[in-house]
Scaffold this motif. Structure first.
Motif, mmCIF file in Angstrom:
data_model
loop_
_atom_site.group_PDB
_atom_site.id
_atom_site.type_symbol
_atom_site.label_atom_id
_atom_site.label_comp_id
_atom_site.label_asym_id
_atom_site.label_seq_id
_atom_site.Cartn_x
_atom_site.Cartn_y
_atom_site.Cartn_z
ATOM 1 N N ILE A 1 31.512 43.385 68.182
ATOM 2 C CA ILE A 1 31.612 44.709 67.580
ATOM 3 C C ILE A 1 32.174 44.598 66.174
ATOM 4 O O ILE A 1 33.167 43.930 65.931
ATOM 5 C CB ILE A 1 32.503 45.614 68.450
ATOM 6 N N ILE A 2 31.533 45.268 65.231
ATOM 7 C CA ILE A 2 31.916 45.218 63.828
ATOM 8 C C ILE A 2 32.520 46.565 63.435
ATOM 9 O O ILE A 2 31.939 47.612 63.695
ATOM 10 C CB ILE A 2 30.688 44.913 62.943
ATOM 11 N N ASN A 3 33.671 46.518 62.797
ATOM 12 C CA ASN A 3 34.335 47.738 62.324
ATOM 13 C C ASN A 3 34.240 47.794 60.814
ATOM 14 O O ASN A 3 34.435 46.804 60.133
ATOM 15 C CB ASN A 3 35.814 47.741 62.723
ATOM 16 N N GLN A 4 33.969 48.976 60.293
ATOM 17 C CA GLN A 4 34.003 49.131 58.848
ATOM 18 C C GLN A 4 35.448 49.199 58.410
ATOM 19 O O GLN A 4 36.276 49.829 59.048
ATOM 20 C CB GLN A 4 33.294 50.408 58.416
ATOM 21 N N ASN A 5 35.749 48.551 57.310
ATOM 22 C CA ASN A 5 37.109 48.554 56.809
ATOM 23 C C ASN A 5 37.366 49.804 55.983
ATOM 24 O O ASN A 5 36.479 50.360 55.370
ATOM 25 C CB ASN A 5 37.357 47.320 55.938
ATOM 26 N N SER A 6 38.600 50.198 55.960
ATOM 27 C CA SER A 6 38.970 51.316 55.116
ATOM 28 C C SER A 6 38.998 50.857 53.665
ATOM 29 O O SER A 6 38.862 49.680 53.367
ATOM 30 C CB SER A 6 40.338 51.861 55.532
ATOM 31 N N GLN A 7 39.169 51.771 52.736
ATOM 32 C CA GLN A 7 39.203 51.434 51.313
ATOM 33 C C GLN A 7 40.335 50.462 51.006
ATOM 34 O O GLN A 7 40.165 49.529 50.237
ATOM 35 C CB GLN A 7 39.377 52.694 50.464
ATOM 36 N N ALA A 8 41.502 50.683 51.599
ATOM 37 C CA ALA A 8 42.652 49.815 51.340
ATOM 38 C C ALA A 8 42.382 48.406 51.845
ATOM 39 O O ALA A 8 42.701 47.421 51.162
ATOM 40 C CB ALA A 8 43.901 50.383 52.000
ATOM 41 N N ASP A 9 41.786 48.290 53.032
ATOM 42 C CA ASP A 9 41.456 46.976 53.568
ATOM 43 C C ASP A 9 40.422 46.265 52.693
ATOM 44 O O ASP A 9 40.522 45.064 52.455
ATOM 45 C CB ASP A 9 40.930 47.082 54.998
ATOM 46 N N ALA A 10 39.445 47.010 52.220
ATOM 47 C CA ALA A 10 38.422 46.418 51.353
ATOM 48 C C ALA A 10 39.044 45.932 50.054
ATOM 49 O O ALA A 10 38.696 44.854 49.555
ATOM 50 C CB ALA A 10 37.329 47.433 51.071
ATOM 51 N N GLU A 11 39.976 46.699 49.498
ATOM 52 C CA GLU A 11 40.647 46.299 48.263
ATOM 53 C C GLU A 11 41.500 45.052 48.482
ATOM 54 O O GLU A 11 41.504 44.132 47.657
ATOM 55 C CB GLU A 11 41.521 47.449 47.745
ATOM 56 N N LEU A 12 42.210 44.997 49.612
ATOM 57 C CA LEU A 12 43.014 43.815 49.926
ATOM 58 C C LEU A 12 42.141 42.584 50.123
ATOM 59 O O LEU A 12 42.485 41.486 49.670
ATOM 60 C CB LEU A 12 43.868 44.068 51.164
ATOM 61 N N GLU A 13 40.999 42.749 50.775
ATOM 62 C CA GLU A 13 40.085 41.625 50.960
ATOM 63 C C GLU A 13 39.540 41.137 49.628
ATOM 64 O O GLU A 13 39.417 39.936 49.400
ATOM 65 C CB GLU A 13 38.925 42.027 51.873
ATOM 66 N N ARG A 14 39.214 42.058 48.734
ATOM 67 C CA ARG A 14 38.711 41.684 47.417
ATOM 68 C C ARG A 14 39.762 40.904 46.643
ATOM 69 O O ARG A 14 39.472 39.879 46.022
ATOM 70 C CB ARG A 14 38.303 42.925 46.631
ATOM 71 N N GLN A 15 41.017 41.386 46.706
ATOM 72 C CA GLN A 15 42.099 40.685 46.020
ATOM 73 C C GLN A 15 42.341 39.306 46.616
ATOM 74 O O GLN A 15 42.616 38.346 45.892
ATOM 75 C CB GLN A 15 43.383 41.515 46.072
ATOM 76 N N LEU A 16 42.235 39.186 47.931
ATOM 77 C CA LEU A 16 42.402 37.894 48.590
ATOM 78 C C LEU A 16 41.300 36.923 48.176
ATOM 79 O O LEU A 16 41.566 35.753 47.884
ATOM 80 C CB LEU A 16 42.415 38.070 50.104
ATOM 81 N N ARG A 17 40.052 37.391 48.141
ATOM 82 C CA ARG A 17 38.943 36.533 47.702
ATOM 83 C C ARG A 17 39.137 36.099 46.252
ATOM 84 O O ARG A 17 38.879 34.944 45.904
ATOM 85 C CB ARG A 17 37.614 37.267 47.859
ATOM 86 N N GLU A 18 39.611 37.007 45.407
ATOM 87 C CA GLU A 18 39.851 36.674 44.006
ATOM 88 C C GLU A 18 40.956 35.630 43.872
ATOM 89 O O GLU A 18 40.846 34.683 43.084
ATOM 90 C CB GLU A 18 40.231 37.946 43.240
ATOM 91 N N LEU A 19 42.018 35.782 44.664
ATOM 92 C CA LEU A 19 43.114 34.819 44.644
ATOM 93 C C LEU A 19 42.649 33.451 45.122
ATOM 94 O O LEU A 19 42.981 32.423 44.529
ATOM 95 C CB LEU A 19 44.274 35.314 45.502
ATOM 96 N N GLN A 20 41.847 33.417 46.179
ATOM 97 C CA GLN A 20 41.315 32.147 46.679
ATOM 98 C C GLN A 20 40.407 31.495 45.643
ATOM 99 O O GLN A 20 40.435 30.280 45.457
ATOM 100 C CB GLN A 20 40.555 32.364 47.983
ATOM 101 N N PHE A 21 39.602 32.291 44.941
ATOM 102 C CA PHE A 21 38.736 31.759 43.897
ATOM 103 C C PHE A 21 39.566 31.137 42.782
ATOM 104 O O PHE A 21 39.261 30.047 42.297
ATOM 105 C CB PHE A 21 37.842 32.866 43.346
#
Length: 83
Positions: A23-43
């Protein structure tokens, strides 16, 4: 209405190993922003690691190898001339 969207389980077979997606859940805006920041930090961390490896491998090791070869060939030439 919530931001969560439930999807049924998908089972796809690929060869002998079935691929199961739960089952896949859509993330809220805050979760999406945190994921984007995490991907940017990892990059950024990967980029920093690549630069460190470049400096160590290409600049230090290769220049040391070239210097060593020049020293050995110079010593051999010096010994050949004055022998």
């Amino acid at each position: 209405m919530t931001n969560v969207k439930y999807l049924s389980e998908i089972i796809a077979t690929k060869g002998e190993n079935p691929l199961i997606v739960s089952i896949i859940n859509q993330n809220s805006q805050a979760d999406a922003e945190l994921e984007r920041q995490l991907r940017e930090l990892q990059f950024r961390q990967e980029l920093r690691k690549d630069w460190v490896l470049f400096i160590v491998r290409d600049l230090v090791i290769f220049s040391t190898t070239i210097l060593f070869l020049l020293l050995v060939s110079g010593y051999a030439l010096f010994m050949h001339i004055y022998r």
